[in-house]
Design a protein around this motif. Sequence first.
Motif, PDB file in Angstrom:
ATOM      1  N   ARG A 265      -4.710   4.645  -5.363  1.00 49.25           N
ATOM      2  CA  ARG A 265      -3.732   5.711  -5.092  1.00 49.25           C
ATOM      3  C   ARG A 265      -3.781   5.827  -3.568  1.00 49.25           C
ATOM      4  O   ARG A 265      -4.805   6.348  -3.041  1.00 49.25           O
ATOM      5  N   TRP A 266      -2.691   5.631  -2.665  1.00 52.61           N
ATOM      6  CA  TRP A 266      -2.610   5.904  -1.579  1.00 52.61           C
ATOM      7  C   TRP A 266      -1.995   7.033  -1.004  1.00 52.61           C
ATOM      8  O   TRP A 266      -1.011   7.313  -1.716  1.00 52.61           O
ATOM      9  N   ASN A 267      -2.607   7.705  -0.025  1.00 56.14           N
ATOM     10  CA  ASN A 267      -2.009   9.153   0.543  1.00 56.14           C
ATOM     11  C   ASN A 267      -2.130   9.192   1.728  1.00 56.14           C
ATOM     12  O   ASN A 267      -2.825   8.981   2.346  1.00 56.14           O
ATOM     13  N   ARG A 268      -0.865   9.880   2.131  1.00 63.04           N
ATOM     14  CA  ARG A 268      -0.912  10.516   3.667  1.00 63.04           C
ATOM     15  C   ARG A 268       0.095  11.884   3.669  1.00 63.04           C
ATOM     16  O   ARG A 268       1.084  11.898   3.226  1.00 63.04           O
ATOM     17  N   SER A 269      -0.901  13.100   3.835  1.00 56.79           N
ATOM     18  CA  SER A 269      -0.108  14.287   3.965  1.00 56.79           C
ATOM     19  C   SER A 269      -0.147  14.577   5.408  1.00 56.79           C
ATOM     20  O   SER A 269      -1.213  14.742   6.135  1.00 56.79           O
ATOM     21  N   ARG A 279      -5.446  11.451   5.272  1.00 56.37           N
ATOM     22  CA  ARG A 279      -5.233  10.131   4.824  1.00 56.37           C
ATOM     23  C   ARG A 279      -6.201   9.557   4.203  1.00 56.37           C
ATOM     24  O   ARG A 279      -7.282   9.643   4.867  1.00 56.37           O
ATOM     25  N   ASP A 280      -5.951   9.079   2.877  1.00 62.51           N
ATOM     26  CA  ASP A 280      -7.063   8.719   2.219  1.00 62.51           C
ATOM     27  C   ASP A 280      -6.592   7.545   1.156  1.00 62.51           C
ATOM     28  O   ASP A 280      -5.369   7.346   0.909  1.00 62.51           O
ATOM     29  N   ASP A 281      -7.659   6.798   0.927  1.00 58.64           N
ATOM     30  CA  ASP A 281      -7.442   5.722  -0.301  1.00 58.64           C
ATOM     31  C   ASP A 281      -8.389   5.899  -1.393  1.00 58.64           C
ATOM     32  O   ASP A 281      -9.440   6.306  -1.161  1.00 58.64           O
ATOM     33  N   TYR A 282      -7.811   6.302  -2.426  1.00 58.05           N
ATOM     34  CA  TYR A 282      -8.430   6.800  -3.601  1.00 58.05           C
ATOM     35  C   TYR A 282      -8.426   5.823  -4.791  1.00 58.05           C
ATOM     36  O   TYR A 282      -7.427   5.225  -5.264  1.00 58.05           O
ATOM     37  N   TYR A 303     -13.735   7.351  -6.155  1.00 62.37           N
ATOM     38  CA  TYR A 303     -14.021   7.292  -4.854  1.00 62.37           C
ATOM     39  C   TYR A 303     -13.006   7.445  -4.080  1.00 62.37           C
ATOM     40  O   TYR A 303     -11.933   6.997  -4.307  1.00 62.37           O
ATOM     41  N   ALA A 304     -13.195   8.364  -2.886  1.00 56.71           N
ATOM     42  CA  ALA A 304     -11.927   8.305  -1.879  1.00 56.71           C
ATOM     43  C   ALA A 304     -12.387   8.018  -0.628  1.00 56.71           C
ATOM     44  O   ALA A 304     -13.624   8.483  -0.114  1.00 56.71           O
ATOM     45  N   ASP A 305     -11.735   6.917   0.178  1.00 59.00           N
ATOM     46  CA  ASP A 305     -11.903   6.636   1.396  1.00 59.00           C
ATOM     47  C   ASP A 305     -11.101   7.229   2.440  1.00 59.00           C
ATOM     48  O   ASP A 305      -9.907   7.046   2.497  1.00 59.00           O
ATOM     49  N   ASN A 322     -17.267  10.251   2.986  1.00 62.14           N
ATOM     50  CA  ASN A 322     -16.160   9.692   1.822  1.00 62.14           C
ATOM     51  C   ASN A 322     -16.973  10.540   0.362  1.00 62.14           C
ATOM     52  O   ASN A 322     -18.316   9.932  -0.028  1.00 62.14           O
ATOM     53  N   PRO A 323     -16.002  11.034  -0.482  1.00 60.69           N
ATOM     54  CA  PRO A 323     -16.919  11.890  -1.475  1.00 60.69           C
ATOM     55  C   PRO A 323     -16.638  10.536  -2.588  1.00 60.69           C
ATOM     56  O   PRO A 323     -15.553   9.704  -2.754  1.00 60.69           O
TER      57      PRO A 323
END
Length: 385
Positions: A265-269, A279-282, A303-305, A322-323
Amino acid sequence: MKRKMLAMSALSCIGGPALAQSSVTIYGVLDAPVEYVNNIARGAPSVVNNQLVPQSGGARVALANAGLSSPRWGLRGQEDLGGGLSALFVLEGGFGVDTGVQTSNRLFGRQAFVGLQGRYGKLTFGRQYTSIFDGFANFTPTRFAVLYEPIAWQLGVNYRSDNTVKYSGNFGPLSASAHFTFGAGAGVVGFTSLANGGAGETPGNFRDNTGYGASLTYLDGNVGATLVYDEWRPTATTGQPGTTRKFGSAVSYEIGAVKAFAGYRWNRSSFGNGNTFVRDDYWWTGVNLRVMPALGFSLAYYYADIKEARLGPTAPGTEPANPWQVTFVADYDLSKRTDVYVTTAYARNAGLNFDSSPISFATGYFPTAGQKGMYGVAVGVRHKF
């Protein structure tokens, strides 16, 4: 049949029109685990000089208010209108089994919608799940378990939204979902610095708190795949909406007693001024194993980058650690409706479910100061009716 008769009797006390339903069912889930968690703070961290300041705490043993499922009860009904068309409704509320307290001070805070269903799909209006929830629902190893899965991190806190119109349809192995939210309301949890909890529809500012998305899912035999997109415009200041965009995909494959999953999952808030919030890649992967008809195991890794994060619109951007988290579930069915389970998880660089990394979510697994890891284990019983 007894549940349907009971529901009809209860609704008859409300008024005559309810009796026009051709089918009304009471349903629900009760789930009560005893949980141990280490390194957990007594409350959410505060923000001082653009830094998270954790509270003190320690180990906790408690009867938790949710386990593999969130406790809930609801009513759903359907009326045959003829010609392949039917009317339907769902009213669903959440509560804690440990105290009986209603979730979010809403009688039907989980779902409340009405709609029409025909040969080409279903159109519904009200508070309901968004398309990203529908798309990923069959591709998470622990099926959105409250203990322990980073649901809010994966889907966004708006995965259940007020004021929403939604289409869903099934076409053989394909299923499609699309929604538009006129204004996510105060039922949105977390992200208060970004969205002020969601202020709903705002006169003169149509874009405030609106959202939309879609998903397309393929499930055929032992193979599955999905694509999802979600956009939401949380608005802390009227007329200055932020934006959060997510897109992703996932696959599953089943062979014999083993089912494997993988997803991205790609995200940018961003805040209303355009600065990036997160902004993370999960990524996630996992497996289900049915060792006997009544006993199943689930193992998952998340895992979240995190590329960039900031705690406020004008705060400096940071790149926190990164968690990641590992979750294991053992579930034994005592009957078709009742099961007992053990679930455990370890999170690194965050609290369980990625709490406080880099901002606070609503599940409450906030780590104490100086702690880089958190461990939790729970034993519970669940009954579905």
